[in-house]
Write a protein that holds these residues in place. Structure first.
Motif, mmCIF file in Angstrom:
data_model
loop_
_atom_site.group_PDB
_atom_site.id
_atom_site.type_symbol
_atom_site.label_atom_id
_atom_site.label_comp_id
_atom_site.label_asym_id
_atom_site.label_seq_id
_atom_site.Cartn_x
_atom_site.Cartn_y
_atom_site.Cartn_z
ATOM 1 N N TYR A 95 -6.608 -1.393 10.764
ATOM 2 C CA TYR A 95 -5.641 -1.277 9.674
ATOM 3 C C TYR A 95 -4.299 -1.862 10.083
ATOM 4 O O TYR A 95 -3.663 -1.379 11.038
ATOM 5 N N LEU A 96 -3.895 -2.929 9.419
ATOM 6 C CA LEU A 96 -2.569 -3.521 9.625
ATOM 7 C C LEU A 96 -1.754 -3.326 8.364
ATOM 8 O O LEU A 96 -2.236 -3.621 7.265
ATOM 9 N N SER A 97 -0.543 -2.823 8.504
ATOM 10 C CA SER A 97 0.299 -2.635 7.332
ATOM 11 C C SER A 97 1.765 -2.731 7.731
ATOM 12 O O SER A 97 2.117 -2.616 8.923
ATOM 13 N N ALA A 98 2.606 -2.913 6.724
ATOM 14 C CA ALA A 98 4.036 -2.963 6.963
ATOM 15 C C ALA A 98 4.643 -1.583 7.113
ATOM 16 O O ALA A 98 5.727 -1.419 7.669
ATOM 17 N N ILE A 99 3.944 -0.564 6.574
ATOM 18 C CA ILE A 99 4.491 0.791 6.584
ATOM 19 C C ILE A 99 3.568 1.745 7.319
ATOM 20 O O ILE A 99 2.419 1.433 7.593
#
Length: 403
Positions: A399-403
């Motif tokens: 899981y890659l996310s900005a938040i």
């Protein structure tokens, strides 16, 4: 001349299954096989998780257990029931039907009897499918169509909240920057806008001050966690044009208050190859090699990747006209139309679950013409749905996310 009939329909049993399957199972990601669907989930259902290590031992005449403890855990599909209810004026419904079914001119009139109840169902079917798609992935809090009171967390928030999920962020200098001010008009001041272009999608990861997004109401929502299409204004400023969650409504973003400091993250054509390279190198080979493994990206990241392919093409004819293949080093990329911005998920479809109950008593689809009962010249439609989502092995998710 056209003839009209309207029946008071309540679909049930096998007939109901077709209509309810359309609303629940024709969401974009379900049709592409990105989720494992489990039917007949009437109440909380347990999904058993069993995992263990493998030890290859010396041959032995006596059984010698490898002495590891199998990890056994449980996750659940806890279904939520929710409804869509709509009342339409009969005259306007017939007018809409005529505009779609009748050819221009008196001699082109459609001949035959048409059940307008089916027409009303189809009128809202696509929008219900989109709402369910957003609900499955983003959860109730990020799905503006969801106003029911029951909790529905959604897959992405649940995956992000799990301590066992392999999570990475966008905190590098090539994918994030500090903000010195956000005005009431949504104008953002940074050290340099060189890394940004018009149409990029930025996610605000932190903000201090009183800024709120008032696009959908005077009270507004906090900016951290929100994503926006931008327009570059100068060498040090850009404007937040539209909230990413408002792609379908096309509402311009409006704000109240100001912020004196913030931070943003983004994936665009200038850094997408670096991001995908980092993602690819961190995927578990055991999962990546499985046939049902998918790398899922939002639509704007897919566009950035296509643009990057064209920008980096050398001696390639039609580099800016040919359709680009959504693969990275042989790994297919799934474009997610109604998703969270600047987010990439690596998961097997057999690890993500959608539970429904198509034939249950709590599922209902009905259309009723009210004039015979109340003398009101209106048509009412009610669709009651039931769904739940969850995953099984968090340690097999990327899981890659900005938040």
């Amino acid at each position: 001349m056209a003839q009209f009939t309207f029946t008071n329909n309540t679909y049930a049993g096998e007939a109901l299954a077709g209509f309810m399957a359309s609303t629940l199972l024709e969401a974009d990601s379900v049709k592409r096989g990105l989720l494992t669907v489990i039917n007949d989930v009437k109440s909380k259902r347990v999904i058993l998780d069993v995992d263990d290590d493998i030890k290859l031992q010396n041959p032995s005449g006596m059984f010698n257990d490898q002495a590891t403890t199998a990890l056994q855990a449980e996750t659940y599909l806890d279904p939520v029931t929710y409804e869509f209810m709509k009342q339409e004026q009969w005259d306007k419904l017939v007018q809409s039907w005529e505009s779609q079914r009748l050819a221009p001119g008196a001699f082109g009139d459609y001949e035959g009897v048409v059940d307008l109840s089916d027409f009303m169902v189809q009128r809202y079917l696509t929008k219900i499918q989109i709402a369910n798609e957003r609900l499955y992935w983003l959860g109730k809090d990020a799905t503006k169509e969801a106003t029911f009171s029951a909790a529905f967390k959604g897959l992405l928030p649940s995956i992000a909240a799990s301590t066992d999920t392999y999570k990475v962020g966008l905190g590098k200098t090539s994918t994030s920057m500090s903000v010195s001010a956000i005005s009431i008009a949504g104008v953002v001041t940074v050290a340099s806008t060189t890394a940004l272009v018009d149409g990029d999608v930025v996610t605000i990861t932190a903000a201090t001050g009183t800024s709120k997004d008032t696009t959908n109401g005077a009270a507004g929502i906090d900016l951290p966690g929100q994503s926006y299409f931008i327009k570059v204004l100068s060498a040090t400023t850009f404007q937040l044009i539209r909230n990413y969650n408002e792609m379908n409504t096309r509402k311009a973003a409006t704000f109240t208050g100001t912020s004196t400091a913030a931070s943003i993250s983004f994936i665009n054509a200038k850094n997408v190859l670096e991001v995908l390279s980092n993602v690819y190198s961190q995927l578990d080979p055991a999962d990546r090699s499985q046939e049902d493994f998918n790398l899922q990206i939002p639509l704007h990241v897919g566009y950035a990747y296509a643009q990057a392919q064209a920008n980096n093409a050398t001696n390639v004819l039609n580099a800016f006209t040919d359709k680009k293949k959504m693969d990275y080093l042989g790994l297919p990329l799934q474009l997610m139309n109604h998703w969270q911005a600047n987010t990439i998920l690596g998961a097997r479809s057999s690890n993500l679950f959608l539970g429904v109950d198509l034939l249950g008593d709590q599922s209902e689809l009905s259309t009723v013409y009210m004039k015979p009962y109340t003398n009101d010249n209106v048509v009412r439609m009610k669709a009651r749905m039931k769904a739940a989502v969850n995953f099984k092995f968090a340690n097999e998710l990327f899981y890659l996310s900005a938040i």
